[in-house]
Design an enzyme around this catalytic site. Sequence first.
Site, PDB file in Angstrom:
ATOM      1  N   VAL A 100       2.234  -4.985   3.845  1.00 41.99           N
ATOM      2  CA  VAL A 100       1.829  -6.017   4.796  1.00 41.99           C
ATOM      3  C   VAL A 100       2.229  -7.374   4.237  1.00 41.99           C
ATOM      4  O   VAL A 100       1.839  -7.735   3.115  1.00 41.99           O
ATOM      5  CB  VAL A 100       0.314  -5.975   5.059  1.00 41.99           C
ATOM      6  CG1 VAL A 100      -0.065  -6.999   6.123  1.00 41.99           C
ATOM      7  CG2 VAL A 100      -0.128  -4.577   5.484  1.00 41.99           C
ATOM      8  N   THR A 160       1.179   3.481   2.295  1.00 40.82           N
ATOM      9  CA  THR A 160       1.807   3.754   3.586  1.00 40.82           C
ATOM     10  C   THR A 160       2.608   2.569   4.102  1.00 40.82           C
ATOM     11  O   THR A 160       3.738   2.729   4.575  1.00 40.82           O
ATOM     12  CB  THR A 160       0.737   4.145   4.627  1.00 40.82           C
ATOM     13  OG1 THR A 160      -0.007   5.265   4.136  1.00 40.82           O
ATOM     14  CG2 THR A 160       1.379   4.519   5.952  1.00 40.82           C
ATOM     15  N   ASN A 161       2.036   1.363   4.016  1.00 40.08           N
ATOM     16  CA  ASN A 161       2.690   0.158   4.543  1.00 40.08           C
ATOM     17  C   ASN A 161       2.665  -0.979   3.545  1.00 40.08           C
ATOM     18  O   ASN A 161       1.771  -1.051   2.684  1.00 40.08           O
ATOM     19  CB  ASN A 161       1.994  -0.315   5.831  1.00 40.08           C
ATOM     20  CG  ASN A 161       2.148   0.653   6.976  1.00 40.08           C
ATOM     21  OD1 ASN A 161       3.262   1.067   7.301  1.00 40.08           O
ATOM     22  ND2 ASN A 161       1.042   1.032   7.594  1.00 40.08           N
ATOM     23  N   GLY A 167       0.818  -1.196   0.000  1.00 41.89           N
ATOM     24  CA  GLY A 167       0.000   0.000   0.000  1.00 41.89           C
ATOM     25  C   GLY A 167       0.854   1.250   0.000  1.00 41.89           C
ATOM     26  O   GLY A 167       2.086   1.193   0.087  1.00 41.89           O
ATOM     27  N   THR A 170      -4.726   4.630   3.110  1.00 42.76           N
ATOM     28  CA  THR A 170      -4.293   6.002   2.849  1.00 42.76           C
ATOM     29  C   THR A 170      -5.416   6.749   2.145  1.00 42.76           C
ATOM     30  O   THR A 170      -5.744   7.886   2.490  1.00 42.76           O
ATOM     31  CB  THR A 170      -3.016   6.003   1.996  1.00 42.76           C
ATOM     32  OG1 THR A 170      -2.015   5.207   2.651  1.00 42.76           O
ATOM     33  CG2 THR A 170      -2.490   7.418   1.815  1.00 42.76           C
ATOM     34  N   GLY A 205      -7.895  -0.997  -9.076  1.00 46.20           N
ATOM     35  CA  GLY A 205      -6.626  -1.193  -8.388  1.00 46.20           C
ATOM     36  C   GLY A 205      -6.495  -2.605  -7.851  1.00 46.20           C
ATOM     37  O   GLY A 205      -7.478  -3.211  -7.410  1.00 46.20           O
ATOM     38  N   ALA A 206      -5.285  -3.129  -7.878  1.00 50.23           N
ATOM     39  CA  ALA A 206      -5.065  -4.530  -7.502  1.00 50.23           C
ATOM     40  C   ALA A 206      -5.557  -4.832  -6.093  1.00 50.23           C
ATOM     41  O   ALA A 206      -6.165  -5.881  -5.850  1.00 50.23           O
ATOM     42  CB  ALA A 206      -3.582  -4.859  -7.621  1.00 50.23           C
ATOM     43  N   ASP A 207      -5.305  -3.916  -5.160  1.00 49.80           N
ATOM     44  CA  ASP A 207      -5.728  -4.170  -3.778  1.00 49.80           C
ATOM     45  C   ASP A 207      -7.237  -4.260  -3.663  1.00 49.80           C
ATOM     46  O   ASP A 207      -7.779  -5.111  -2.940  1.00 49.80           O
ATOM     47  CB  ASP A 207      -5.186  -3.095  -2.847  1.00 49.80           C
ATOM     48  CG  ASP A 207      -5.567  -1.671  -3.273  1.00 49.80           C
ATOM     49  OD1 ASP A 207      -5.944  -1.468  -4.444  1.00 49.80           O
ATOM     50  OD2 ASP A 207      -5.482  -0.762  -2.423  1.00 49.80           O
ATOM     51  N   ARG A 208      -7.947  -3.422  -4.415  1.00 47.23           N
ATOM     52  CA  ARG A 208      -9.405  -3.412  -4.341  1.00 47.23           C
ATOM     53  C   ARG A 208      -9.999  -4.664  -4.984  1.00 47.23           C
ATOM     54  O   ARG A 208     -10.943  -5.257  -4.452  1.00 47.23           O
ATOM     55  CB  ARG A 208      -9.950  -2.154  -4.993  1.00 47.23           C
ATOM     56  CG  ARG A 208      -9.547  -0.890  -4.248  1.00 47.23           C
ATOM     57  CD  ARG A 208      -9.787   0.355  -5.049  1.00 47.23           C
ATOM     58  NE  ARG A 208     -11.219   0.617  -5.242  1.00 47.23           N
ATOM     59  CZ  ARG A 208     -11.676   1.618  -5.996  1.00 47.23           C
ATOM     60  NH1 ARG A 208     -10.833   2.420  -6.634  1.00 47.23           N
ATOM     61  NH2 ARG A 208     -12.984   1.796  -6.115  1.00 47.23           N
TER      62      ARG A 208
END
Length: 258
Positions: free
Chosen positions: A13, A10-11, A8, A132, A107-110
Amino acid sequence: MLLAIDVGNTNMVFGIFAGEELTHSFRLTTDADRTSDEIGLLVWEYFQRFGLRTEDVEDVIIASVVPQIMHTLTNALLKYCGKTPLVVDDGVDPGLPYGIQSDERLGADRSVACVAAIEKYGAPLVVVDFGTATTVDGVSRQGTYLGGCITAGVRISTEALFQKAAMLPRVELVRPDTVLSGTAVGQIQAGAVLGYIGAMEYLIQQAKAEMGEPEAKVVATGGLARMIADNTEMIDVVDSQLILDGLRLIYQRQKRGD
C-alpha cells in the site's frame, strides 16, 4: 511530499502525504518476481494519474514484512523517485516501548500500527490488523506494548479449505443470515465468517482481561476490518490508513530527532 509504503504479504500500500494529509493512495500486489523497473513504472503511472511527479517526492519510508522484495523495491524507488527509503526496524526505530520481556522484535507493520493508534486514539488499546494473518496487540495505559497474538486471516483459512477439501467450493466472504444452512456455500460462510467473528470477539475480550483494561479502545485496520466491525460491537474504530499514518508519524519524529 512524503511517500509511505506498507509492504504486506498480499499487497503493498502506497500513501502520498502532503504535510499531515494523506492525499492519494494505491495498492500493488506484493510480487517478489517483479523487476525494479516493473515496480517503478507502476508507481510512476499512478503518480501520473494523480497529476503528480515522482521527482517531487521528498522522502520515502517503508514498513515491510516481506524481506524478499526489499532489494527490488529499494532499487525501484532509487531509479524512479531518486530516493533511498528509510526502513522501519532497519535504521529507523518505531519508538514503541516494550512493557514485557522478549528477545524478539514486533513486526514492523504491527509496531507502526500501535504507534499510530496511540497517537490518534490514546491508550490503553487493543489494535487488530485483519491482513493475510490477523494480529491482536495490547497497549498499556502508559503506551507500552504488552504482547499480542497471531492467527490465520479469514481469507487464507477459507482458501486452505478450498484447496484441501476436494468437494468444497470457493466462496465469497460475506456474512450469512444463519449459522445453520442447507447449502455448502452457506455452511462455509457461516463457519468462516461467523466463526471468525466469534474467535475475534473472544481474543479481544481475553486481551482486555489480561491487560486489566475492560474499557480499552479497540482499533481495527486491514482489508476485512470493516466487514468484521459491522458484525460485532467489540470493535470501536476502523481506521484503514492506520499504518500509513504511523509511518508518517515515525518519519516526522525521525526528522525532529525525537
